[in-house]
Design a protein around this motif. Sequence first.
Motif, PDB file in Angstrom:
ATOM      1  N   ASP A   8      -9.353 -11.549  15.456  1.00 23.47           N
ATOM      2  CA  ASP A   8      -8.570 -11.206  14.275  1.00 23.47           C
ATOM      3  C   ASP A   8      -9.465 -11.069  13.048  1.00 23.47           C
ATOM      4  N   PRO A   9      -9.120 -10.122  12.160  1.00 23.11           N
ATOM      5  CA  PRO A   9      -9.917  -9.956  10.939  1.00 23.11           C
ATOM      6  C   PRO A   9      -9.639 -11.094   9.958  1.00 23.11           C
ATOM      7  N   THR A  10     -10.590 -11.313   9.074  1.00 25.82           N
ATOM      8  CA  THR A  10     -10.391 -12.302   8.016  1.00 25.82           C
ATOM      9  C   THR A  10      -9.382 -11.735   7.018  1.00 25.82           C
ATOM     10  N   PRO A  11      -8.790 -12.579   6.182  1.00 33.12           N
ATOM     11  CA  PRO A  11      -7.851 -12.050   5.174  1.00 33.12           C
ATOM     12  C   PRO A  11      -8.493 -10.996   4.267  1.00 33.12           C
ATOM     13  N   ALA A  12      -9.753 -11.179   3.904  1.00 37.48           N
ATOM     14  CA  ALA A  12     -10.429 -10.195   3.048  1.00 37.48           C
ATOM     15  C   ALA A  12     -10.622  -8.870   3.783  1.00 37.48           C
ATOM     16  N   GLU A  13     -10.993  -8.938   5.062  1.00 34.36           N
ATOM     17  CA  GLU A  13     -11.160  -7.715   5.847  1.00 34.36           C
ATOM     18  C   GLU A  13      -9.823  -7.002   6.021  1.00 34.36           C
ATOM     19  N   TRP A  14      -8.773  -7.769   6.254  1.00 39.42           N
ATOM     20  CA  TRP A  14      -7.457  -7.183   6.449  1.00 39.42           C
ATOM     21  C   TRP A  14      -6.970  -6.523   5.167  1.00 39.42           C
ATOM     22  N   LEU A  15      -7.187  -7.177   4.032  1.00 45.54           N
ATOM     23  CA  LEU A  15      -6.781  -6.620   2.747  1.00 45.54           C
ATOM     24  C   LEU A  15      -7.565  -5.343   2.451  1.00 45.54           C
ATOM     25  N   ALA A  16      -8.859  -5.344   2.760  1.00 43.93           N
ATOM     26  CA  ALA A  16      -9.662  -4.136   2.561  1.00 43.93           C
ATOM     27  C   ALA A  16      -9.141  -2.994   3.436  1.00 43.93           C
ATOM     28  N   GLU A  17      -8.762  -3.288   4.656  1.00 43.43           N
ATOM     29  CA  GLU A  17      -8.206  -2.269   5.547  1.00 43.43           C
ATOM     30  C   GLU A  17      -6.889  -1.720   5.008  1.00 43.43           C
ATOM     31  N   MET A  18      -6.022  -2.592   4.509  1.00 49.83           N
ATOM     32  CA  MET A  18      -4.746  -2.146   3.954  1.00 49.83           C
ATOM     33  C   MET A  18      -4.954  -1.307   2.700  1.00 49.83           C
ATOM     34  N   ASN A  19      -5.916  -1.687   1.863  1.00 47.89           N
ATOM     35  CA  ASN A  19      -6.217  -0.901   0.665  1.00 47.89           C
ATOM     36  C   ASN A  19      -6.733   0.481   1.049  1.00 47.89           C
ATOM     37  N   PHE A  20      -7.575   0.540   2.073  1.00 48.32           N
ATOM     38  CA  PHE A  20      -8.086   1.830   2.546  1.00 48.32           C
ATOM     39  C   PHE A  20      -6.948   2.696   3.060  1.00 48.32           C
ATOM     40  N   ARG A  21      -6.058   2.106   3.843  1.00 50.67           N
ATOM     41  CA  ARG A  21      -4.932   2.884   4.387  1.00 50.67           C
ATOM     42  C   ARG A  21      -4.004   3.370   3.285  1.00 50.67           C
ATOM     43  N   SER A  22      -3.783   2.547   2.261  1.00 50.61           N
ATOM     44  CA  SER A  22      -2.954   2.962   1.131  1.00 50.61           C
ATOM     45  C   SER A  22      -3.594   4.130   0.397  1.00 50.61           C
ATOM     46  N   ALA A  23      -4.898   4.023   0.160  1.00 51.94           N
ATOM     47  CA  ALA A  23      -5.602   5.109  -0.525  1.00 51.94           C
ATOM     48  C   ALA A  23      -5.564   6.384   0.307  1.00 51.94           C
ATOM     49  N   ALA A  24      -5.721   6.261   1.610  1.00 53.53           N
ATOM     50  CA  ALA A  24      -5.677   7.437   2.485  1.00 53.53           C
ATOM     51  C   ALA A  24      -4.288   8.079   2.456  1.00 53.53           C
ATOM     52  N   ALA A  25      -3.246   7.263   2.464  1.00 56.23           N
ATOM     53  CA  ALA A  25      -1.881   7.805   2.443  1.00 56.23           C
ATOM     54  C   ALA A  25      -1.602   8.530   1.133  1.00 56.23           C
ATOM     55  N   TYR A  26      -1.965   7.928   0.010  1.00 60.41           N
ATOM     56  CA  TYR A  26      -1.722   8.567  -1.278  1.00 60.41           C
ATOM     57  C   TYR A  26      -2.590   9.817  -1.458  1.00 60.41           C
ATOM     58  N   THR A  27      -3.835   9.771  -1.004  1.00 62.18           N
ATOM     59  CA  THR A  27      -4.711  10.930  -1.138  1.00 62.18           C
ATOM     60  C   THR A  27      -4.202  12.098  -0.314  1.00 62.18           C
ATOM     61  N   SER A  28      -3.800  11.832   0.927  1.00 65.77           N
ATOM     62  CA  SER A  28      -3.296  12.926   1.756  1.00 65.77           C
ATOM     63  C   SER A  28      -1.992  13.480   1.192  1.00 65.77           C
ATOM     64  N   SER A  29      -1.148  12.633   0.635  1.00 69.53           N
ATOM     65  CA  SER A  29       0.091  13.108   0.008  1.00 69.53           C
ATOM     66  C   SER A  29      -0.218  13.986  -1.201  1.00 69.53           C
ATOM     67  N   ALA A  30      -1.212  13.594  -1.987  1.00 68.62           N
ATOM     68  CA  ALA A  30      -1.588  14.385  -3.155  1.00 68.62           C
ATOM     69  C   ALA A  30      -2.140  15.744  -2.734  1.00 68.62           C
ATOM     70  N   VAL A  31      -2.937  15.778  -1.677  1.00 68.70           N
ATOM     71  CA  VAL A  31      -3.490  17.050  -1.195  1.00 68.70           C
ATOM     72  C   VAL A  31      -2.370  17.964  -0.706  1.00 68.70           C
ATOM     73  N   VAL A  32      -1.430  17.414   0.043  1.00 71.06           N
ATOM     74  CA  VAL A  32      -0.298  18.217   0.530  1.00 71.06           C
ATOM     75  C   VAL A  32       0.504  18.754  -0.648  1.00 71.06           C
ATOM     76  N   ALA A  33       0.757  17.922  -1.644  1.00 74.27           N
ATOM     77  CA  ALA A  33       1.518  18.360  -2.813  1.00 74.27           C
ATOM     78  C   ALA A  33       0.783  19.466  -3.564  1.00 74.27           C
ATOM     79  N   LEU A  34      -0.522  19.349  -3.700  1.00 70.63           N
ATOM     80  CA  LEU A  34      -1.291  20.384  -4.393  1.00 70.63           C
ATOM     81  C   LEU A  34      -1.264  21.706  -3.631  1.00 70.63           C
ATOM     82  N   ILE A  35      -1.360  21.642  -2.315  1.00 71.85           N
ATOM     83  CA  ILE A  35      -1.299  22.864  -1.508  1.00 71.85           C
ATOM     84  C   ILE A  35       0.073  23.525  -1.641  1.00 71.85           C
ATOM     85  N   LEU A  36       1.125  22.733  -1.558  1.00 68.51           N
ATOM     86  CA  LEU A  36       2.476  23.281  -1.702  1.00 68.51           C
ATOM     87  C   LEU A  36       2.687  23.871  -3.091  1.00 68.51           C
TER      88      LEU A  36
END
Length: 75
Positions: A8-36
């Motif tokens: 299992d990851p440490t709490p800091a590693e898990w939080l870093a992973e969740m932050n990365f996934r959040s950034a990836a989700a928002y970035t991909s949403s922004a790219v899709v919105a810009l294309i549309l």
Amino acid sequence: MWCDGRGDPTPAEWLAEMNFRSAAAYTSSAVVALILLAAAVVAWRRRRRDIALVQVLPLLLVAAFVVTWTPYTPV
């Protein structure tokens, strides 16, 4: 559980992973919105109002995702 078998990851590693996934989700949403949005603007300028109006529903769906989705926040 990490894929490399470390356990299992440490709490800091898990939080870093969740932050990365959040950034990836928002970035991909922004790219899709810009294309549309770009497609709608080009269609509107070329007097293809039908294509521009069709872009409204996907833009609203992306906007609804951004507004309603909340990234992980530690308690």
